[in-house]
Design an enzyme around this catalytic site. Sequence first.
Site, PDB file in Angstrom:
ATOM      1  CG  ASP A 112       3.082   2.530   3.479  1.00 32.40           C
ATOM      2  OD1 ASP A 112       3.156   3.485   4.276  1.00 32.40           O
ATOM      3  OD2 ASP A 112       2.550   1.449   3.775  1.00 32.40           O
ATOM      4  CG  ASP A 156       1.443   4.686   7.160  1.00 35.24           C
ATOM      5  OD1 ASP A 156       1.921   5.087   6.069  1.00 35.24           O
ATOM      6  OD2 ASP A 156       1.525   3.497   7.523  1.00 35.24           O
ATOM      7  CE1 TYR A 189       4.016  -2.716   3.452  1.00 39.62           C
ATOM      8  CE2 TYR A 189       4.570  -0.903   4.932  1.00 39.62           C
ATOM      9  CZ  TYR A 189       3.749  -1.456   3.961  1.00 39.62           C
ATOM     10  OH  TYR A 189       2.666  -0.759   3.500  1.00 39.62           O
ATOM     11  CD  GLU A 219      -3.586   1.682   5.879  1.00 43.94           C
ATOM     12  OE1 GLU A 219      -2.676   2.508   6.095  1.00 43.94           O
ATOM     13  OE2 GLU A 219      -3.740   0.653   6.575  1.00 43.94           O
TER      14      GLU A 219
END
Length: 620
Positions: free
Chosen positions: A80, A83, A232, A477
């Site tokens: 996603d 990571d 999430y 990120e």
Amino acid sequence: MEMFMRLYSIATTLFLLIGIVPLALAGAHDYRQALSKGILFFEAQRSGYLPGTQRVKWRGNSGLMDGKVNGVDLVGGYYDAGDNVKFGLPMAFTVTMMSWSIIEYGKQMATSGELAHAMDAVKWGTDYLMKAHPEPNVLYGEVGDGNTDHYCWQRPEDMTTSRNAYRIDKNNPGSDLAGETAAAMAAASIVFHRYNPAYSKKLLTHAYQLFDFADKYRGKYDSSITVAQKYYRSVSGYADELLWAAAWMYKATSNKYYLDYLGRNGDALGGTGWSMTEFGWDVKYAGVQTLVAKFLMGGKAGNNGPVFGKYQEKAEFFMCSCLGKSNRNVQRTPGGLIFRQRWNNLQFVTSASFLLTVYADYLTSARRNLHCSSGTVTPPELIAFAKSQVDYILGDNPRATSYMVGYGNNYPRQVHHRGSSIVSIKVNPSFVSCRGGYATWYSRKASDPNLLTGAIVGGPDAYDNFADERNNFQQTEPATYNNAPLIGVLARLHAGHAGNYNQLLPVEIPLRKPIAVQPKPTPQGLIGISQKTTSSWVANGKTYYRYSVIVTNKSRMTIKKLNLSITKLFGPVWGLTKNSNGSYGLPTWVSSLAAGKSIDFVYIHTDSPAVVSVSSYTMA
């Protein structure tokens, strides 16, 4: 600096109010280049066996044992963000938004030469999501563990962290996860229905099952997959995903059941009640409301008109809030950027820009303006504001920083991303250990060894400040769901006014490669087809053409069940019957075509003549 910021903010506000883009910025960005890079980013996020067509060469195969411990094949899909975990909810949302971008602006992507790459990006996601749905009421929603993964800093090719897979089923439900995945499958089925009909049908089968699973066995997915809560968490619950899935099911199938589902459940599930100022992987209401508003303006509401009108009111509240013309407006930075939160704020900017862009085109098609509490807004003003947000991302901001990696000259160099920050396994295959990666690579005060081309990072804070530091994960990120809605806006901006078409009409996505249409072989001279332009006119800066087509039976026998194929058509047809498979049959008032007889039909669009050919027929 403070005085400059005030002047910049005042100037930005004035430009928005009068609908003018500063001359210094007009046409300054290469949206085609940005589109190409924005799609390329998805190849850097791939998990599994990389294909021979892989263009991001510093990546290698990874996650090749995913699902094995659980007895299922879960190889593939996307990481996603920075990571190495595969989170199902944001991945499915990414696929939905990439698909929506193609559905609305596939024609523009084709002219940019990027449609094939965009469709490949969707398919990489849907191939995995189908694997993750091995049974009607089973869906795997995560591979890997965020806690152990974040303890390590390793390339995906080296990862030694847990690859356990987590699922939902009828005893451990997850309506939000199943609903979003149903939406992704349905939206993708539209993308592939011309290019790969068999694959499209397969996607739709999964979509049907997933919608039923989500609706019948209700519950929040993070109550079943608790390891996802820290990363999430489904704060909005599952009601928005049920409506979101229903909207996409209707768009993909035209099945009235899903349209009526939106009508029956609009109040109970919040579609007509929530006035939103954000849209993203967790909160889907503004997206649902925008889709339903399109159904209403396109004359598809049926008996649901009054309820759909309330959806539209909420959709327009979102648009007005973004524009600063509501009684509750979205916060902006001094430089004019939509701002919601410090952590990965650009996800909300790209998704809002997409909704503003498509809604502007919907309004243009319906010949309407947007009516906000502080005044009327024209569709070009919505486009102008969306453009201002995209231009900010690409470098028109107080720091003159591009927040798309690899675009422009000044962009983030220390991206919070394991793969890009560690030397490529192709360059140095030496194993990078879990903690060793932190010591050697994470702490480096130098540019990443691999360029994460096209990645949209988290972006600046509420005062337009940004620190290009690898440990500043809130700002540096990237995420797949940052890019997914942006590719649609970039395609639209690159095409400009020349790429417009009626968004309220069914628009077929062009084939990936130009292919000469070969009509089904027929006896020479049995069926004649001729067409000509009968009139043209200009409206709102676009030239419309009216074409007349005459189909003649030149044989000595009666023709029945005549089916015509019409491709490269971007407008309405009068005088034929549209079949469920996309072909066109004789009008309802004509059962057959006798020897020597003709029928005629007309169509209107803003392009050169469509390609009309014979698909099938029988002789009597």
